[in-house]
Design an enzyme around this catalytic site. Structure first.
Site, PDB file in Angstrom:
ATOM      1  N   ARG A   1       0.822  -1.221   0.000  1.00 17.00           N
ATOM      2  CA  ARG A   1       0.000   0.000   0.000  1.00 17.00           C
ATOM      3  C   ARG A   1       0.852   1.266   0.000  1.00 17.00           C
ATOM      4  O   ARG A   1       1.964   1.271   0.480  1.00 17.00           O
ATOM      5  CB  ARG A   1      -0.865   0.032   1.272  1.00 17.00           C
TER       6      ARG A   1
ATOM      7  N   ASP B   1      -0.796  -8.934  13.139  1.00 19.51           N
ATOM      8  CA  ASP B   1      -1.826  -8.335  13.991  1.00 19.51           C
ATOM      9  C   ASP B   1      -1.656  -8.787  15.441  1.00 19.51           C
ATOM     10  O   ASP B   1      -1.857  -8.001  16.375  1.00 19.51           O
ATOM     11  CB  ASP B   1      -3.228  -8.713  13.471  1.00 19.51           C
TER      12      ASP B   1
ATOM     13  N   HIS C   1      -7.933  -9.717   7.930  1.00 17.73           N
ATOM     14  CA  HIS C   1      -6.730  -8.877   8.009  1.00 17.73           C
ATOM     15  C   HIS C   1      -6.939  -7.583   7.229  1.00 17.73           C
ATOM     16  O   HIS C   1      -6.273  -7.317   6.237  1.00 17.73           O
ATOM     17  CB  HIS C   1      -5.510  -9.660   7.485  1.00 17.73           C
TER      18      HIS C   1
HETATM   19  N1  LIG Z   1      -0.167 -10.097   5.763  1.00 17.96           N
HETATM   20  C1  LIG Z   1       0.307  -8.997   6.294  1.00 17.96           C
HETATM   21  O1  LIG Z   1       0.172  -8.762   7.494  1.00 17.96           O
HETATM   22  C2  LIG Z   1       1.076  -8.012   5.457  1.00 17.96           C
HETATM   23  C3  LIG Z   1       1.820  -6.993   6.061  1.00 17.96           C
HETATM   24  C4  LIG Z   1       2.545  -6.127   5.263  1.00 17.96           C
HETATM   25  C5  LIG Z   1       2.504  -6.249   3.869  1.00 17.96           C
HETATM   26  N2  LIG Z   1       1.761  -7.250   3.318  1.00 17.96           N
HETATM   27  C6  LIG Z   1       1.704  -7.423   1.860  1.00 17.96           C
HETATM   28  O2  LIG Z   1       2.856  -8.118   1.392  1.00 17.96           O
HETATM   29  C7  LIG Z   1       3.064  -7.822   0.002  1.00 17.96           C
HETATM   30  C8  LIG Z   1       4.520  -7.502  -0.270  1.00 17.96           C
HETATM   31  O3  LIG Z   1       4.902  -6.314   0.391  1.00 17.96           O
HETATM   32  P1  LIG Z   1       6.404  -5.727   0.245  1.00 17.96           P
HETATM   33  O4  LIG Z   1       6.459  -4.534   1.116  1.00 17.96           O
HETATM   34  O5  LIG Z   1       7.403  -6.800   0.387  1.00 17.96           O
HETATM   35  O6  LIG Z   1       6.359  -5.267  -1.301  1.00 17.96           O
HETATM   36  P2  LIG Z   1       7.613  -5.002  -2.272  1.00 17.96           P
HETATM   37  O7  LIG Z   1       7.094  -4.266  -3.446  1.00 17.96           O
HETATM   38  O8  LIG Z   1       8.754  -4.429  -1.517  1.00 17.96           O
HETATM   39  O9  LIG Z   1       8.039  -6.485  -2.702  1.00 17.96           O
HETATM   40  C9  LIG Z   1       7.215  -7.282  -3.476  1.00 17.96           C
HETATM   41  C10 LIG Z   1       8.104  -8.240  -4.258  1.00 17.96           C
HETATM   42  O10 LIG Z   1       7.230  -9.081  -5.014  1.00 17.96           O
HETATM   43  C11 LIG Z   1       7.861  -9.267  -6.261  1.00 17.96           C
HETATM   44  N3  LIG Z   1       6.892  -9.692  -7.268  1.00 17.96           N
HETATM   45  C12 LIG Z   1       5.980  -8.957  -7.968  1.00 17.96           C
HETATM   46  N4  LIG Z   1       5.296  -9.742  -8.804  1.00 17.96           N
HETATM   47  C13 LIG Z   1       5.768 -11.003  -8.636  1.00 17.96           C
HETATM   48  C14 LIG Z   1       5.471 -12.247  -9.224  1.00 17.96           C
HETATM   49  N5  LIG Z   1       4.520 -12.364 -10.172  1.00 17.96           N
HETATM   50  N6  LIG Z   1       6.163 -13.327  -8.806  1.00 17.96           N
HETATM   51  C15 LIG Z   1       7.107 -13.219  -7.845  1.00 17.96           C
HETATM   52  N7  LIG Z   1       7.444 -12.070  -7.260  1.00 17.96           N
HETATM   53  C16 LIG Z   1       6.778 -10.969  -7.648  1.00 17.96           C
HETATM   54  C17 LIG Z   1       8.509  -7.946  -6.604  1.00 17.96           C
HETATM   55  O11 LIG Z   1       9.531  -8.087  -7.607  1.00 17.96           O
HETATM   56  C18 LIG Z   1       9.064  -7.547  -5.231  1.00 17.96           C
HETATM   57  O12 LIG Z   1      10.382  -8.052  -5.056  1.00 17.96           O
HETATM   58  C19 LIG Z   1       2.074  -6.703  -0.318  1.00 17.96           C
HETATM   59  O13 LIG Z   1       0.944  -7.248  -0.932  1.00 17.96           O
HETATM   60  C20 LIG Z   1       1.693  -6.155   1.046  1.00 17.96           C
HETATM   61  O14 LIG Z   1       0.440  -5.543   1.053  1.00 17.96           O
HETATM   62  C21 LIG Z   1       1.058  -8.121   4.078  1.00 17.96           C
END
Ligand SMILES: NC(=O)c1ccc[n+]([C@@H]2O[C@H](COP(=O)([O-])OP(=O)(O)OC[C@H]3O[C@@H](n4cnc5c(N)ncnc54)[C@H](O)[C@@H]3O)[C@@H](O)[C@H]2O)c1
Length: 338
Positions: A104, A173, A200
Protein backbone atom coordinates in the site's frame (compact mmCIF):
# COMPACT_ATOMS: atom_id res chain seq x y z
CA UNK A 1 -8.36 -28.28 26.01
CA UNK A 2 -5.22 -26.48 24.97
CA UNK A 3 -4.38 -23.49 27.06
CA UNK A 4 -4.30 -20.16 25.30
CA UNK A 5 -1.55 -19.34 27.75
CA UNK A 6 0.95 -21.10 25.52
CA UNK A 7 2.92 -18.95 23.17
CA UNK A 8 4.95 -21.47 21.26
CA UNK A 9 5.59 -19.29 18.27
CA UNK A 10 7.75 -16.65 19.88
CA UNK A 11 9.70 -19.40 21.57
CA UNK A 12 10.09 -20.91 18.13
CA UNK A 13 11.43 -17.63 16.74
CA UNK A 14 14.03 -17.42 19.49
CA UNK A 15 14.85 -21.06 18.85
CA UNK A 16 15.22 -20.16 15.20
CA UNK A 17 18.53 -18.56 16.10
CA UNK A 18 19.79 -21.54 18.10
CA UNK A 19 22.49 -23.73 16.64
CA UNK A 20 21.37 -27.33 16.90
CA UNK A 21 18.45 -29.21 15.42
CA UNK A 22 17.70 -32.38 13.51
CA UNK A 23 15.40 -30.78 11.00
CA UNK A 24 15.62 -30.56 7.24
CA UNK A 25 12.77 -28.53 5.85
CA UNK A 26 12.76 -27.25 2.30
CA UNK A 27 11.15 -23.81 2.15
CA UNK A 28 10.43 -21.46 -0.78
CA UNK A 29 9.88 -17.70 -0.54
CA UNK A 30 7.98 -16.28 -3.54
CA UNK A 31 8.62 -12.52 -3.78
CA UNK A 32 11.95 -12.99 -2.00
CA UNK A 33 13.58 -9.77 -3.27
CA UNK A 34 10.97 -7.41 -1.83
CA UNK A 35 10.72 -5.31 1.29
CA UNK A 36 9.32 -8.26 3.23
CA UNK A 37 10.94 -11.02 1.20
CA UNK A 38 14.55 -10.05 1.95
CA UNK A 39 14.41 -9.73 5.77
CA UNK A 40 12.06 -12.74 5.92
CA UNK A 41 14.56 -14.79 3.94
CA UNK A 42 17.32 -13.61 6.29
CA UNK A 43 15.36 -14.81 9.34
CA UNK A 44 14.61 -18.13 7.64
CA UNK A 45 18.27 -18.53 6.66
CA UNK A 46 19.12 -18.22 10.37
CA UNK A 47 16.93 -21.17 11.30
CA UNK A 48 18.33 -24.62 11.99
CA UNK A 49 14.89 -25.99 11.08
CA UNK A 50 15.55 -25.27 7.40
CA UNK A 51 18.07 -27.09 5.22
CA UNK A 52 17.08 -25.60 1.86
CA UNK A 53 15.83 -22.08 1.12
CA UNK A 54 14.62 -21.37 -2.42
CA UNK A 55 14.25 -17.68 -3.27
CA UNK A 56 11.96 -16.86 -6.18
CA UNK A 57 11.13 -13.42 -7.60
CA UNK A 58 10.80 -11.69 -10.95
CA UNK A 59 13.80 -9.49 -10.06
CA UNK A 60 17.09 -9.48 -8.11
CA UNK A 61 17.06 -13.04 -6.72
CA UNK A 62 20.60 -13.90 -7.98
CA UNK A 63 21.97 -11.06 -5.82
CA UNK A 64 19.78 -11.74 -2.78
CA UNK A 65 20.62 -15.45 -2.90
CA UNK A 66 24.38 -14.85 -3.34
CA UNK A 67 24.36 -12.44 -0.40
CA UNK A 68 22.39 -14.72 1.96
CA UNK A 69 24.35 -17.80 0.90
CA UNK A 70 27.50 -16.43 2.60
CA UNK A 71 25.87 -16.58 6.05
CA UNK A 72 27.38 -19.34 8.17
CA UNK A 73 24.18 -21.31 8.78
CA UNK A 74 23.27 -24.66 7.32
CA UNK A 75 20.37 -23.75 5.01
CA UNK A 76 21.48 -23.99 1.40
CA UNK A 77 20.19 -20.93 -0.48
CA UNK A 78 19.31 -20.91 -4.16
CA UNK A 79 17.89 -18.07 -6.25
CA UNK A 80 15.29 -18.52 -9.00
CA UNK A 81 14.46 -15.72 -11.44
CA UNK A 82 11.39 -15.30 -13.62
CA UNK A 83 8.43 -17.54 -14.44
CA UNK A 84 10.48 -20.14 -16.32
CA UNK A 85 12.39 -20.91 -13.09
CA UNK A 86 9.29 -20.93 -10.86
CA UNK A 87 8.51 -24.69 -11.20
CA UNK A 88 12.06 -25.65 -10.23
CA UNK A 89 11.93 -23.33 -7.19
CA UNK A 90 8.90 -25.23 -5.84
CA UNK A 91 9.85 -28.86 -6.44
CA UNK A 92 10.09 -30.79 -3.17
CA UNK A 93 9.16 -27.78 -1.02
CA UNK A 94 7.25 -28.49 2.18
CA UNK A 95 6.48 -24.87 3.01
CA UNK A 96 5.93 -21.96 0.61
CA UNK A 97 5.68 -18.36 1.83
CA UNK A 98 4.21 -15.76 -0.52
CA UNK A 99 5.05 -12.09 0.12
CA UNK A 100 4.96 -11.28 -3.65
CA UNK A 101 2.82 -8.34 -4.71
CA UNK A 102 2.56 -4.58 -4.43
CA UNK A 103 2.26 -2.90 -1.00
CA UNK A 104 0.00 0.00 0.00
CA UNK A 105 0.80 3.67 -0.41
CA UNK A 106 -0.73 6.39 1.81
CA UNK A 107 -4.50 6.70 1.23
CA UNK A 108 -4.87 3.14 -0.09
CA UNK A 109 -6.84 0.32 1.52
CA UNK A 110 -5.64 -3.27 1.25
CA UNK A 111 -8.54 -3.89 -1.14
CA UNK A 112 -7.07 -1.29 -3.52
CA UNK A 113 -4.25 -3.81 -4.10
CA UNK A 114 -6.69 -6.43 -5.37
CA UNK A 115 -6.37 -5.76 -9.10
CA UNK A 116 -2.60 -6.25 -9.12
CA UNK A 117 -2.10 -8.82 -6.39
CA UNK A 118 -5.01 -11.14 -7.22
CA UNK A 119 -3.37 -12.14 -10.51
CA UNK A 120 0.09 -12.47 -8.96
CA UNK A 121 -1.21 -14.72 -6.15
CA UNK A 122 -3.42 -16.77 -8.47
CA UNK A 123 -0.48 -17.51 -10.80
CA UNK A 124 1.87 -18.39 -7.94
CA UNK A 125 -0.83 -20.56 -6.32
CA UNK A 126 -1.35 -22.40 -9.63
CA UNK A 127 2.38 -23.14 -9.79
CA UNK A 128 2.29 -24.42 -6.17
CA UNK A 129 -0.74 -26.61 -6.93
CA UNK A 130 1.17 -28.13 -9.87
CA UNK A 131 4.66 -28.48 -8.42
CA UNK A 132 4.28 -28.83 -4.63
CA UNK A 133 0.59 -29.64 -4.00
CA UNK A 134 1.32 -31.09 -0.55
CA UNK A 135 3.14 -27.99 0.74
CA UNK A 136 1.92 -25.66 3.48
CA UNK A 137 1.06 -22.42 1.67
CA UNK A 138 1.49 -19.26 3.77
CA UNK A 139 0.11 -16.18 1.98
CA UNK A 140 1.30 -12.75 3.13
CA UNK A 141 0.25 -10.83 -0.02
CA UNK A 142 -2.70 -8.50 0.53
CA UNK A 143 -5.65 -8.29 0.54
CA UNK A 144 -5.37 -11.50 2.62
CA UNK A 145 -9.18 -11.54 3.00
CA UNK A 146 -9.33 -12.19 -0.76
CA UNK A 147 -5.98 -13.84 -1.56
CA UNK A 148 -6.79 -16.88 0.62
CA UNK A 149 -10.10 -17.57 -1.16
CA UNK A 150 -8.20 -17.11 -4.45
CA UNK A 151 -5.48 -19.58 -3.44
CA UNK A 152 -8.09 -22.07 -2.24
CA UNK A 153 -10.11 -21.85 -5.48
CA UNK A 154 -6.95 -22.34 -7.56
CA UNK A 155 -6.05 -25.45 -5.56
CA UNK A 156 -9.63 -26.72 -6.01
CA UNK A 157 -9.36 -26.21 -9.77
CA UNK A 158 -6.23 -28.37 -9.79
CA UNK A 159 -7.95 -31.03 -7.68
CA UNK A 160 -5.38 -30.77 -4.86
CA UNK A 161 -7.20 -28.59 -2.30
CA UNK A 162 -6.46 -29.28 1.35
CA UNK A 163 -7.96 -26.55 3.58
CA UNK A 164 -5.67 -27.57 6.43
CA UNK A 165 -2.63 -26.39 4.51
CA UNK A 166 -3.60 -22.96 3.16
CA UNK A 167 -2.96 -20.07 5.56
CA UNK A 168 -3.47 -16.31 5.45
CA UNK A 169 -0.65 -14.89 7.55
CA UNK A 170 -2.25 -12.52 10.07
CA UNK A 171 0.50 -12.96 12.68
CA UNK A 172 1.52 -9.30 12.45
CA UNK A 173 -1.83 -8.33 13.99
CA UNK A 174 -1.07 -10.57 16.99
CA UNK A 175 2.50 -9.26 17.22
CA UNK A 176 1.23 -5.68 17.23
CA UNK A 177 -1.50 -6.40 19.77
CA UNK A 178 1.03 -8.05 22.09
CA UNK A 179 3.40 -5.09 21.77
CA UNK A 180 0.77 -2.40 22.32
CA UNK A 181 -0.78 -4.16 25.35
CA UNK A 182 2.68 -4.66 26.84
CA UNK A 183 3.49 -0.95 26.34
CA UNK A 184 0.29 0.16 28.05
CA UNK A 185 0.65 -2.24 30.99
CA UNK A 186 4.43 -2.13 31.44
CA UNK A 187 4.76 -5.85 30.63
CA UNK A 188 7.40 -7.82 28.77
CA UNK A 189 5.88 -8.14 25.25
CA UNK A 190 7.40 -11.61 24.89
CA UNK A 191 5.09 -12.78 27.67
CA UNK A 192 1.87 -11.25 26.34
CA UNK A 193 -0.49 -13.18 24.07
CA UNK A 194 -3.52 -11.54 22.48
CA UNK A 195 -5.48 -13.74 20.04
CA UNK A 196 -6.63 -11.71 17.02
CA UNK A 197 -9.51 -13.18 15.03
CA UNK A 198 -11.59 -12.30 11.94
CA UNK A 199 -9.67 -11.10 8.91
CA UNK A 200 -6.73 -8.88 8.01
CA UNK A 201 -8.12 -5.45 7.08
CA UNK A 202 -9.41 -2.58 9.22
CA UNK A 203 -12.56 -3.50 11.14
CA UNK A 204 -12.22 -7.18 10.26
CA UNK A 205 -9.13 -7.31 12.54
CA UNK A 206 -10.62 -8.26 15.92
CA UNK A 207 -8.23 -8.35 18.87
CA UNK A 208 -9.59 -10.39 21.78
CA UNK A 209 -8.21 -8.36 24.66
CA UNK A 210 -10.62 -10.22 26.97
CA UNK A 211 -8.62 -13.41 26.24
CA UNK A 212 -5.21 -11.77 26.70
CA UNK A 213 -2.70 -13.64 28.81
CA UNK A 214 -1.75 -12.41 31.31
CA UNK A 215 -5.23 -11.06 32.02
CA UNK A 216 -5.43 -7.29 31.48
CA UNK A 217 -8.22 -4.79 32.08
CA UNK A 218 -8.78 -1.44 30.41
CA UNK A 219 -11.49 1.20 30.88
CA UNK A 220 -13.81 1.22 27.82
CA UNK A 221 -12.35 4.41 26.28
CA UNK A 222 -8.80 2.97 26.46
CA UNK A 223 -10.00 -0.41 25.15
CA UNK A 224 -11.69 1.28 22.18
CA UNK A 225 -8.55 3.32 21.41
CA UNK A 226 -6.27 0.26 21.76
CA UNK A 227 -8.51 -1.83 19.50
CA UNK A 228 -8.56 0.97 16.90
CA UNK A 229 -4.76 1.27 17.01
CA UNK A 230 -4.32 -2.47 16.43
CA UNK A 231 -6.78 -2.35 13.52
CA UNK A 232 -5.04 0.64 11.92
CA UNK A 233 -1.44 -0.21 12.85
CA UNK A 234 -0.63 -1.10 9.24
CA UNK A 235 -1.84 2.33 8.15
CA UNK A 236 0.33 3.91 10.90
CA UNK A 237 3.39 2.36 9.18
CA UNK A 238 2.18 3.21 5.65
CA UNK A 239 1.80 6.87 6.69
CA UNK A 240 5.18 6.98 8.47
CA UNK A 241 6.90 5.49 5.40
CA UNK A 242 5.26 8.24 3.34
CA UNK A 243 5.03 6.43 0.01
CA UNK A 244 7.94 4.02 0.51
CA UNK A 245 5.65 1.06 1.20
CA UNK A 246 4.06 -0.72 4.15
CA UNK A 247 5.31 -2.80 7.08
CA UNK A 248 8.26 -4.92 6.00
CA UNK A 249 10.57 -5.57 8.98
CA UNK A 250 7.84 -6.33 11.52
CA UNK A 251 6.07 -8.38 8.84
CA UNK A 252 9.25 -10.34 8.17
CA UNK A 253 9.45 -11.08 11.91
CA UNK A 254 5.78 -12.11 11.99
CA UNK A 255 6.12 -14.24 8.84
CA UNK A 256 9.16 -16.02 10.26
CA UNK A 257 7.35 -16.61 13.56
CA UNK A 258 4.47 -18.19 11.61
CA UNK A 259 6.73 -20.40 9.47
CA UNK A 260 8.66 -21.59 12.53
CA UNK A 261 5.38 -22.55 14.21
CA UNK A 262 4.31 -24.51 11.10
CA UNK A 263 7.72 -26.25 11.00
CA UNK A 264 7.76 -26.96 14.74
CA UNK A 265 4.37 -28.71 14.47
CA UNK A 266 5.48 -30.60 11.33
CA UNK A 267 8.44 -31.82 13.37
CA UNK A 268 6.09 -33.25 16.00
CA UNK A 269 6.13 -30.48 18.60
CA UNK A 270 2.82 -30.50 20.49
CA UNK A 271 0.63 -27.59 21.54
CA UNK A 272 1.68 -25.20 18.75
CA UNK A 273 -1.08 -22.61 18.33
CA UNK A 274 -1.28 -19.67 15.92
CA UNK A 275 -4.15 -17.56 14.65
CA UNK A 276 -4.49 -17.59 10.86
CA UNK A 277 -7.08 -16.70 8.21
CA UNK A 278 -8.24 -20.10 6.95
CA UNK A 279 -11.24 -22.06 5.68
CA UNK A 280 -13.57 -22.08 8.65
CA UNK A 281 -16.94 -23.12 9.97
CA UNK A 282 -16.73 -21.03 13.13
CA UNK A 283 -18.95 -18.23 11.78
CA UNK A 284 -21.13 -17.64 8.72
CA UNK A 285 -17.96 -16.50 6.83
CA UNK A 286 -16.39 -19.35 4.86
CA UNK A 287 -12.93 -18.07 5.84
CA UNK A 288 -12.15 -16.67 9.28
CA UNK A 289 -9.15 -16.39 11.54
CA UNK A 290 -9.22 -18.07 14.96
CA UNK A 291 -6.56 -19.78 17.08
CA UNK A 292 -5.54 -23.06 15.41
CA UNK A 293 -3.73 -26.04 16.81
CA UNK A 294 -1.07 -27.10 14.31
CA UNK A 295 0.08 -30.65 13.68
CA UNK A 296 2.20 -32.61 11.23
CA UNK A 297 -0.31 -31.99 8.43
CA UNK A 298 -1.20 -28.36 9.06
CA UNK A 299 -4.35 -27.52 11.00
CA UNK A 300 -5.08 -30.27 13.47
CA UNK A 301 -7.91 -28.51 15.27
CA UNK A 302 -9.67 -25.17 14.98
CA UNK A 303 -9.85 -23.90 18.56
CA UNK A 304 -12.65 -21.50 17.67
CA UNK A 305 -13.54 -18.07 19.00
CA UNK A 306 -14.02 -19.10 22.63
CA UNK A 307 -15.71 -16.87 25.19
CA UNK A 308 -15.63 -13.22 24.17
CA UNK A 309 -16.94 -9.94 25.59
CA UNK A 310 -20.06 -8.13 24.29
CA UNK A 311 -17.70 -5.46 22.80
CA UNK A 312 -15.87 -8.19 20.84
CA UNK A 313 -19.12 -9.92 19.86
CA UNK A 314 -20.28 -6.66 18.31
CA UNK A 315 -17.04 -6.37 16.32
CA UNK A 316 -17.46 -9.91 15.00
CA UNK A 317 -21.04 -9.14 13.92
CA UNK A 318 -19.91 -5.93 12.21
CA UNK A 319 -17.00 -7.63 10.38
CA UNK A 320 -19.12 -10.33 8.74
CA UNK A 321 -20.48 -8.37 5.77
CA UNK A 322 -17.09 -6.88 4.78
CA UNK A 323 -15.41 -10.26 5.15
CA UNK A 324 -18.05 -12.05 3.11
CA UNK A 325 -17.74 -9.46 0.33
CA UNK A 326 -13.92 -9.74 0.20
CA UNK A 327 -14.13 -13.54 0.19
CA UNK A 328 -16.72 -13.53 -2.60
CA UNK A 329 -14.61 -11.11 -4.65
CA UNK A 330 -11.61 -13.47 -4.36
CA UNK A 331 -13.65 -16.57 -5.18
CA UNK A 332 -15.30 -14.96 -8.20
CA UNK A 333 -11.96 -13.69 -9.50
CA UNK A 334 -10.41 -17.17 -9.26
CA UNK A 335 -13.45 -18.83 -10.87
CA UNK A 336 -13.36 -16.36 -13.78
CA UNK A 337 -9.68 -17.05 -14.52
CA UNK A 338 -8.82 -19.31 -17.41
N1 LIG B 1 -0.17 -10.10 5.76
C1 LIG B 1 0.31 -9.00 6.29
O1 LIG B 1 0.17 -8.76 7.49
C2 LIG B 1 1.08 -8.01 5.46
C3 LIG B 1 1.82 -6.99 6.06
C4 LIG B 1 2.54 -6.13 5.26
C5 LIG B 1 2.50 -6.25 3.87
N2 LIG B 1 1.76 -7.25 3.32
C6 LIG B 1 1.70 -7.42 1.86
O2 LIG B 1 2.86 -8.12 1.39
C7 LIG B 1 3.06 -7.82 0.00
C8 LIG B 1 4.52 -7.50 -0.27
O3 LIG B 1 4.90 -6.31 0.39
P1 LIG B 1 6.40 -5.73 0.24
O4 LIG B 1 6.46 -4.53 1.12
O5 LIG B 1 7.40 -6.80 0.39
O6 LIG B 1 6.36 -5.27 -1.30
P2 LIG B 1 7.61 -5.00 -2.27
O7 LIG B 1 7.09 -4.27 -3.45
O8 LIG B 1 8.75 -4.43 -1.52
O9 LIG B 1 8.04 -6.48 -2.70
C9 LIG B 1 7.21 -7.28 -3.48
C10 LIG B 1 8.10 -8.24 -4.26
O10 LIG B 1 7.23 -9.08 -5.01
C11 LIG B 1 7.86 -9.27 -6.26
N3 LIG B 1 6.89 -9.69 -7.27
C12 LIG B 1 5.98 -8.96 -7.97
N4 LIG B 1 5.30 -9.74 -8.80
C13 LIG B 1 5.77 -11.00 -8.64
C14 LIG B 1 5.47 -12.25 -9.22
N5 LIG B 1 4.52 -12.36 -10.17
N6 LIG B 1 6.16 -13.33 -8.81
C15 LIG B 1 7.11 -13.22 -7.85
N7 LIG B 1 7.44 -12.07 -7.26
C16 LIG B 1 6.78 -10.97 -7.65
C17 LIG B 1 8.51 -7.95 -6.60
O11 LIG B 1 9.53 -8.09 -7.61
C18 LIG B 1 9.06 -7.55 -5.23
O12 LIG B 1 10.38 -8.05 -5.06
C19 LIG B 1 2.07 -6.70 -0.32
O13 LIG B 1 0.94 -7.25 -0.93
C20 LIG B 1 1.69 -6.16 1.05
O14 LIG B 1 0.44 -5.54 1.05
C21 LIG B 1 1.06 -8.12 4.08
Amino acid sequence: MFSRLTRPASTALRRGFATSSQNNAKVAVLGASGGIGQPLSLLLKNSPLISRLNLYDIAHTPGVAADLSHIETRAEVKGFLGPEQLPESLKGCEVVVIPAGVPRKPGMTRDDLFNTNATIVANLAAACAQHCPEAMICVIANPVNSTIPITSEVFKKHGVYNPNKIFGVTTLDIVRANTFVAELKGLDPARVNVPVIGGHAGKTIIPLISQCTPKVDFPQDQLTALTGRIQEAGTEVVKAKAGAGSATLSMAYAGARFVFSVLDAMNGKEGVIECSFVRSEETECPYFSTPLLFGKNGIEKNLGIGKISPFEEKMVAEAVSELKASIKKGEEFAKSMK
